[in-house]
Design a protein around this motif. Structure first.
Motif, PDB file in Angstrom:
ATOM      1  N   UNK A   1      90.626  -7.024  55.354  1.00  0.00           N
ATOM      2  CA  UNK A   1      91.998  -6.521  55.261  1.00  0.00           C
ATOM      3  C   UNK A   1      92.384  -6.291  53.810  1.00  0.00           C
ATOM      4  N   UNK A   2      93.236  -5.316  53.615  1.00  0.00           N
ATOM      5  CA  UNK A   2      93.764  -5.003  52.287  1.00  0.00           C
ATOM      6  C   UNK A   2      95.292  -5.092  52.337  1.00  0.00           C
TER       7      UNK A   2
ATOM      8  N   UNK B   1      87.629 -14.368  41.988  1.00  0.00           N
ATOM      9  CA  UNK B   1      88.454 -13.652  42.966  1.00  0.00           C
ATOM     10  C   UNK B   1      88.910 -14.543  44.118  1.00  0.00           C
ATOM     11  N   UNK B   2      88.084 -15.491  44.471  1.00  0.00           N
ATOM     12  CA  UNK B   2      88.298 -16.245  45.701  1.00  0.00           C
ATOM     13  C   UNK B   2      89.618 -17.002  45.694  1.00  0.00           C
ATOM     14  N   UNK B   3      90.384 -16.807  46.767  1.00  0.00           N
ATOM     15  CA  UNK B   3      91.661 -17.498  46.988  1.00  0.00           C
ATOM     16  C   UNK B   3      92.717 -17.174  45.933  1.00  0.00           C
ATOM     17  N   UNK B   4      92.542 -16.079  45.210  1.00  0.00           N
ATOM     18  CA  UNK B   4      93.557 -15.669  44.236  1.00  0.00           C
ATOM     19  C   UNK B   4      94.661 -14.922  44.985  1.00  0.00           C
ATOM     20  N   UNK B   5      95.778 -15.592  45.238  1.00  0.00           N
ATOM     21  CA  UNK B   5      96.882 -14.998  45.995  1.00  0.00           C
ATOM     22  C   UNK B   5      97.980 -14.453  45.084  1.00  0.00           C
ATOM     23  N   UNK B   6      97.867 -14.740  43.828  1.00  0.00           N
ATOM     24  CA  UNK B   6      98.885 -14.254  42.887  1.00  0.00           C
ATOM     25  C   UNK B   6      98.635 -12.793  42.514  1.00  0.00           C
TER      26      UNK B   6
ATOM     27  N   UNK C   1      90.710 -11.757  47.462  1.00  0.00           N
ATOM     28  CA  UNK C   1      90.375 -13.177  47.447  1.00  0.00           C
ATOM     29  C   UNK C   1      90.163 -13.815  48.797  1.00  0.00           C
ATOM     30  N   UNK C   2      90.227 -13.035  49.883  1.00  0.00           N
ATOM     31  CA  UNK C   2      90.112 -13.622  51.218  1.00  0.00           C
ATOM     32  C   UNK C   2      88.974 -13.000  52.005  1.00  0.00           C
TER      33      UNK C   2
END
Length: 301
Positions: free
Chosen positions: A158-159, A187-192, A198-199
Motif C-alpha cells: 500500500x502507498x 525505512x522500516x517503521x518510519x511513520x513520520x 516503512x510497512x
C-alpha cells in the motif's frame, strides 16, 4: 488457544424446556459466528495463491501456461508465453536491453521490481538462480499474476501518497524524513516521513538489492499514488547498502514531470550513467550517513 466463546454458567440440562431450546440455538449461532471470524482471520494470512478464486477463472491459454511450470524449465515456459501472448511488455526493446545487460553481468543477484506488468515473467527469467521480488499495489492483479505465473515472488503493498501532493512532499521531506533511531533499516517503521515506505514485508528490508526497477505504482492522474515514495525509498535502500558494490536503479516514465523531478532530487543526476527513451539508469554507491537529509541527498553523496 483461548476459546472465542465465553463459557456459560453451569446449569442443569432440561432438554424439553423452552429455555433449553433457546440456549442450544444461541450456542449454535455463537459457534457459527466464531467459525466465520476464524475463517476470515486465517484467510487474510494465507498466501494469495490459495485464495485466487476470487478473481475469476483463467482463460484456456493462461491455464496452459500456468500448468507448464510443473513440467517445463522456466526459460522454455517464458518463450512459450511470449510467443503466444497478445499482451506485450510495457517497455520498448531498447529499454529492456539495458536492465538485461546489468542482470546478466551481476547474476545471480537480488532484483526488486515495483509493479507486476505483462513483463513480470520476463524480468524473473532474466535473473535465474537469483532472487526477484515484485511489489504491486493492486491485490487482484497480484493474485491473477501468481495464478498465471506461480514461479513469481510477489507481495501486495500500500502507498499513502497521492500524486497531487508531490510538490508539498518534496518541500517538507528535509524536515520530516531521515530521523531514524536504532540500528534497524532506515525505512522500516518510519511513520513520520510519508515518503518512507516503512510497512513493507520484512523480506524487502532484509536484503541488499543489487538492481531496483521502478515501473509502479500508478502516476498518471492526481489521485494516483505516484512514484514519489518509491523513488525516495529506492534511494535510501541504495545509500544504506551493507555489502560491497553499488545499486543499479532503473526508473521508467521519466518523460513525466514528477518522475524526473524526484529522480533529480533523490537518485541524483551525478549517478545517472545512461538511459534509453523513457528509462533512466542510475548507479548509486552506499553513503556513510544514510539518514542525513539536511542538505539533500545529492549534495551529501
Amino acid at each position: 488457544m483461548q476459546s472465542l466463546i465465553s463459557k456459560p454458567p453451569n446449569k442443569k440440562k432440561h432438554l424439553n424446556t423452552p429455555n433449553s431450546s433457546n440456549s442450544y440455538y444461541l450456542f449454535f449461532i455463537a459457534i457459527t459466528a466464531a467459525t466465520f471470524i476464524l475463517f476470515v482471520f486465517y484467510s487474510r494470512q494465507t498466501d494469495p495463491r490459495h485464495i485466487c478464486s476470487t478473481v475469476g477463472p483463467l482463460t484456456p491459454a493462461q491455464t496452459i501456461i500456468a500448468d507448464e511450470f510443473a513440467t517445463s524449465t522456466i526459460p522454455l515456459v517464458t518463450i512459450f508465453h511470449y510467443a503466444t501472448a497478445h499482451d506485450i511488455p510495457q517497455q520498448t526493446k531498447n529499454e529492456i536491453r539495458k536492465p538485461l545487460d546489468v542482470l546478466q553481468s551481476l547474476g545471480p543477484c537480488n532484483f526488486l521490481v515495483f509493479g507486476i506488468g505483462h513483463d513480470a515473467l520476463m524480468w524473473d527469467s532474466f535473473n535465474p538462480r537469483g532472487t526477484t521480488l515484485f511489489l504491486e499495489e493492486d491485490p487482484k492483479w497480484t493474485i491473477s499474476s501468481l495464478r498465471r505465473f506461480p514461479i513469481l515472488r510477489a507481495y501486495t503493498v500500500r502507498y499513502n501518497t497521492r500524486l497531487m501532493e508531490a510538490n508539498a512532499l518534496l518541500l517538507s521531506y528535509k524536515k520530516n524524513c531521515g530521523a531514524v533511531d536504532g540500528d534497524d533499516h532506515p525505512l522500516k517503521d518510519d511513520r513520520r516521513c510519508r515518503l518512507a515506505l516503512g510497512e513493507f514485508p520484512n523480506e524487502v528490508y532484509d536484503r541488499d538489492w543489487d538492481v531496483i526497477m521502478i515501473d509502479a505504482p500508478r502516476g498518471y492522474f492526481p489521485s494516483a499514488p505516484g512514484r514519489m515514495a518509491v523513488i525516495y525509498s529506492a534511494a535510501v535502500m541504495a545509500r544504506g547498502r551493507k555489502k560491497a558494490g553499488v545499486t543499479h536503479v532503473f526508473l521508467h516514465d521519466v518523460d513525466r514531470a514528477i518522475e524526473k523531478l524526484y529522480a533529480e532530487e533523490f537518485l541524483c543526476m551525478k549517478y545517472r550513467v545512461g538511459g534509453v527513451k523513457k528509462l533512466w539508469h542510475f548507479v548509486i554507491p552506499p553513503a556513510v550517513n544514510v539518514t542525513d537529509t539536511a542538505h539533500g541527498f545529492c549534495l551529501n553523496g
